[in-house]
Design a protein around this motif. Structure first.
Motif, PDB file in Angstrom:
ATOM      1  N   ARG A   1       0.726  -1.086  -0.064  1.00 12.96           N
ATOM      2  CA  ARG A   1      -0.016   0.047   0.227  1.00 12.96           C
ATOM      3  C   ARG A   1       0.884   1.257  -0.043  1.00 12.96           C
ATOM      4  O   ARG A   1       1.705   1.413   0.877  1.00 12.96           O
ATOM      5  CB  ARG A   1      -1.000  -0.241   1.311  1.00 12.96           C
ATOM      6  N   SER A   2       0.657   2.295  -0.940  1.00  8.61           N
ATOM      7  CA  SER A   2       1.260   3.386  -1.037  1.00  8.61           C
ATOM      8  C   SER A   2       0.757   4.322   0.342  1.00  8.61           C
ATOM      9  O   SER A   2      -0.219   4.058   0.762  1.00  8.61           O
ATOM     10  CB  SER A   2       1.082   4.087  -2.236  1.00  8.61           C
ATOM     11  N   ASP A   3       1.508   5.390   0.621  1.00  9.36           N
ATOM     12  CA  ASP A   3       1.511   6.082   1.672  1.00  9.36           C
ATOM     13  C   ASP A   3      -0.091   6.628   1.761  1.00  9.36           C
ATOM     14  O   ASP A   3      -0.760   6.910   2.783  1.00  9.36           O
ATOM     15  CB  ASP A   3       2.471   7.168   1.963  1.00  9.36           C
ATOM     16  N   ASP A   4      -0.525   7.223   0.378  1.00  5.18           N
ATOM     17  CA  ASP A   4      -1.793   7.854   0.167  1.00  5.18           C
ATOM     18  C   ASP A   4      -2.917   6.826   0.223  1.00  5.18           C
ATOM     19  O   ASP A   4      -3.838   7.266   0.026  1.00  5.18           O
ATOM     20  CB  ASP A   4      -1.701   8.772  -0.904  1.00  5.18           C
ATOM     21  N   GLY A   5      -2.580   5.701  -0.296  1.00  5.50           N
ATOM     22  CA  GLY A   5      -3.604   4.552  -0.342  1.00  5.50           C
ATOM     23  C   GLY A   5      -4.191   4.477  -1.603  1.00  5.50           C
ATOM     24  O   GLY A   5      -4.944   3.306  -1.692  1.00  5.50           O
ATOM     25  N   ARG A   6      -3.549   5.168  -2.590  1.00 10.42           N
ATOM     26  CA  ARG A   6      -4.201   5.397  -3.780  1.00 10.42           C
ATOM     27  C   ARG A   6      -4.054   3.990  -4.766  1.00 10.42           C
ATOM     28  O   ARG A   6      -4.391   3.534  -5.485  1.00 10.42           O
ATOM     29  CB  ARG A   6      -3.932   6.418  -4.585  1.00 10.42           C
ATOM     30  N   ILE A   7      -2.623   3.468  -4.355  1.00  8.71           N
ATOM     31  CA  ILE A   7      -1.912   2.147  -5.078  1.00  8.71           C
ATOM     32  C   ILE A   7      -2.112   1.075  -4.047  1.00  8.71           C
ATOM     33  O   ILE A   7      -1.017   1.254  -3.176  1.00  8.71           O
ATOM     34  CB  ILE A   7      -0.502   2.705  -5.729  1.00  8.71           C
ATOM     35  N   THR A   8      -2.497   0.014  -4.325  1.00 14.95           N
ATOM     36  CA  THR A   8      -2.352  -1.132  -3.550  1.00 14.95           C
ATOM     37  C   THR A   8      -2.426  -2.467  -4.310  1.00 14.95           C
ATOM     38  O   THR A   8      -2.767  -2.551  -5.660  1.00 14.95           O
ATOM     39  CB  THR A   8      -3.730  -1.293  -2.442  1.00 14.95           C
ATOM     40  N   GLY A   9      -1.830  -3.463  -3.897  1.00 10.70           N
ATOM     41  CA  GLY A   9      -1.604  -4.499  -4.506  1.00 10.70           C
ATOM     42  C   GLY A   9      -1.295  -5.705  -3.590  1.00 10.70           C
ATOM     43  O   GLY A   9      -1.165  -5.588  -2.442  1.00 10.70           O
ATOM     44  N   GLU A  10      -1.113  -6.973  -4.260  1.00  7.92           N
ATOM     45  CA  GLU A  10      -1.018  -8.361  -3.566  1.00  7.92           C
ATOM     46  C   GLU A  10      -0.043  -9.245  -4.251  1.00  7.92           C
ATOM     47  O   GLU A  10       0.298  -8.834  -5.432  1.00  7.92           O
ATOM     48  CB  GLU A  10      -2.134  -9.126  -3.225  1.00  7.92           C
ATOM     49  N   ALA A  11       0.701 -10.170  -3.629  1.00 11.68           N
ATOM     50  CA  ALA A  11       1.334 -11.146  -4.149  1.00 11.68           C
ATOM     51  C   ALA A  11       0.823 -12.384  -3.994  1.00 11.68           C
ATOM     52  O   ALA A  11      -0.262 -12.558  -3.354  1.00 11.68           O
ATOM     53  CB  ALA A  11       2.890 -11.198  -3.287  1.00 11.68           C
TER      54      ALA A  11
END
Length: 454
Positions: A195-205
């Motif tokens: 998760r990026s600091d601003d929460g705009r970019i998230t993802g998983e492995a």
């Protein structure tokens, strides 16, 4: 083929993808027309009209310049729409004909390098299996909206395991970061997220299955993909680098079509398979695609255990499926050869050779073909199943749906005692495999012990 670039047009100067021509000789007048072209630069499965310019008046002299502008904006158009898939070798070819009835001559293609855009998503790649206390390496990849490696400034990310923050990736200019400090002190399934600091970019492995002691692992590979070396886009080096660094594959084969391959090209493929070999980390297999029409056996990908001294058994000298099997076994020990048919140029499922043909491809960018695998079983053939991509844009193992094809890249899973050349090849031959539509799914009941028992 598979590119989603703009369609050339010569009729509307104010429109997108307008192609124009001019010459330095004022006495020469040229006219836009079209001519049918087939093959890798025209219609892939049949002739397709492509823009041509004819000399209607005057005569071109030695030293005259002819300039073709792709995406001419002088009439108000926006230019030429490039494809959304990054690679280092998008080719725009030019052909010349010296009069009616003469053969087209190919000039040196104009090469473009297409890079990814700003980061829009993040994806992680982790080993599917690990032992308690073992340090694992996780790759975190910033991606643009088309799943290319992102360019430009990358944000900082918090790294979570099962929802708890365990690490942090600093902001910077590198789209791929390796985390090589993670290890787990208890058995179980662990899921990483970012998760990026601003929460705009998230993802998983993909999940990691951690077990007690040293056991066989699940490894991921690509067995059917192409580059611009024979009929697609991108260089050999871009192909292998993408598979190793972007898709984080454990093993990879570059299965270029033998119909457009000569001995020099085969040597380049063999050299690359040896050059990118990194024992214990990345296993490249020497491969090619035997390319017969369906009535003579259909397409079959051929893999060799090792690259040294291997010769292909090509369609030019072995034009039937039976001759392919016989030729391969004449030149090689059958335990060192693997043949994998696929469905969209349908392999002849009534014929199979158990010594070399051990697997069947049942999914690719072209679609899902469970029926194809079932046909082999109905004929009594003992085969395993895998999936692949048949990507032609040098994106092995992580290709987005493209060029009108509806599926994403499939993946081949192999269960092997270790990540080594012999262990992976032996497990492919022994059918300890399964197919997925791109997700790295762990099938627990497929895992074997080191002595080979299930």
């Amino acid at each position: 083929f598979q590119s989603n670039q703009g369609v050339y047009q010569t009729g509307d100067p104010a429109g997108d993808n307008y192609v124009s021509v001019r010459t330095s000789n004022p006495a020469v007048r040229m006219r836009a027309s079209a001519a049918p072209l087939s093959g890798m630069f025209g219609g892939f499965r049949g002739a397709q009209d492509m823009p041509f310019f004819e000399v209607m008046e005057g005569e071109l002299k030695p030293g005259d310049k002819v300039v073709v502008t792709i995406g001419d904006k002088s009439g108000g158009g926006r230019g030429f729409r490039m494809q959304s898939f990054a690679n280092d070798g998008l080719r725009n070819p030019l052909f010349v004909s010296f009069g009616a009835g003469t053969q087209l001559m190919s000039l040196k293609p104009v090469l473009f390098s297409v890079s990814g855009g700003p980061v829009a998503r993040v994806r992680g790649f982790a080993p599917s299996t690990a032992s308690v206390g073992e340090t694992v390496t996780v790759s975190v990849r910033g991606e643009d909206r088309w799943r290319n490696r992102a360019t430009g400034r990358q944000p900082a990310y918090d790294v979570m395991v099962n929802g708890e923050r365990v690490s942090r990736i600093a902001a910077g200019d590198r789209a791929i970061t390796l985390i090589d400090t993670l290890k787990f002190d208890r058995p179980g399934v662990y899921r990483l997220s970012f998760r990026s600091d601003d929460g705009r970019i998230t993802g998983e492995a993909n999940p990691i299955w951690v077990r007690e002691g040293k056991q066989a692992g699940v490894y991921w590979g690509e067995t059917h993909a192409h580059s611009g070396f024979t009929e697609g886009e991108g260089s050999i080096d871009f192909f292998y680098t993408f598979g190793r660094d972007d898709a984080r594959l454990d093993f990879l084969g570059m299965s270029e079509h033998d119909t457009w391959m000569d001995d020099w090209e085969w040597e380049q493929l063999r050299s690359a398979a040896k050059r990118y070999d990194k024992p214990g980390e990345f296993v490249p297999f020497l491969a090619y695609e035997w390319t017969a029409v369906t009535t003579f056996g259909g397409h079959h990908n051929v893999f060799f255990r090792t690259a040294e001294g291997r010769q292909r058994t090509p369609i030019q000298t072995n034009p039937t499926l039976t001759q392919l099997y016989e030729g391969l076994k004449k030149r090689n020990d059958p335990k060192d050869v693997l043949v994998i048919p696929h469905a969209h140029q349908t392999g002849e499922y009534r014929i199979s050779d158990a010594d070399v043909e051990n697997l069947v491809e049942v999914l690719s960018l072209h679609g899902a073909f469970e029926w194809f695998g079932q046909k082999y079983l109905e004929q009594g053939h003992e085969v395993g199943f895998i999936a692949a991509s048949d990507d032609h844009l040098s994106h092995p193992g992580y290709a987005a749906a493209n060029g009108g094809l509806g599926y994403r890249s499939g993946l081949a899973a192999v269960v092997a005692p270790e990540k080594s050349r012999d262990a992976i090849f032996d497990s492919l031959k022994a059918r300890r495999t399964y197919a997925t539509s791109g997700e790295r799914i762990i099938l627990g009941d497929c895992v074997i012990t080191n002595d080979g028992s299930r």
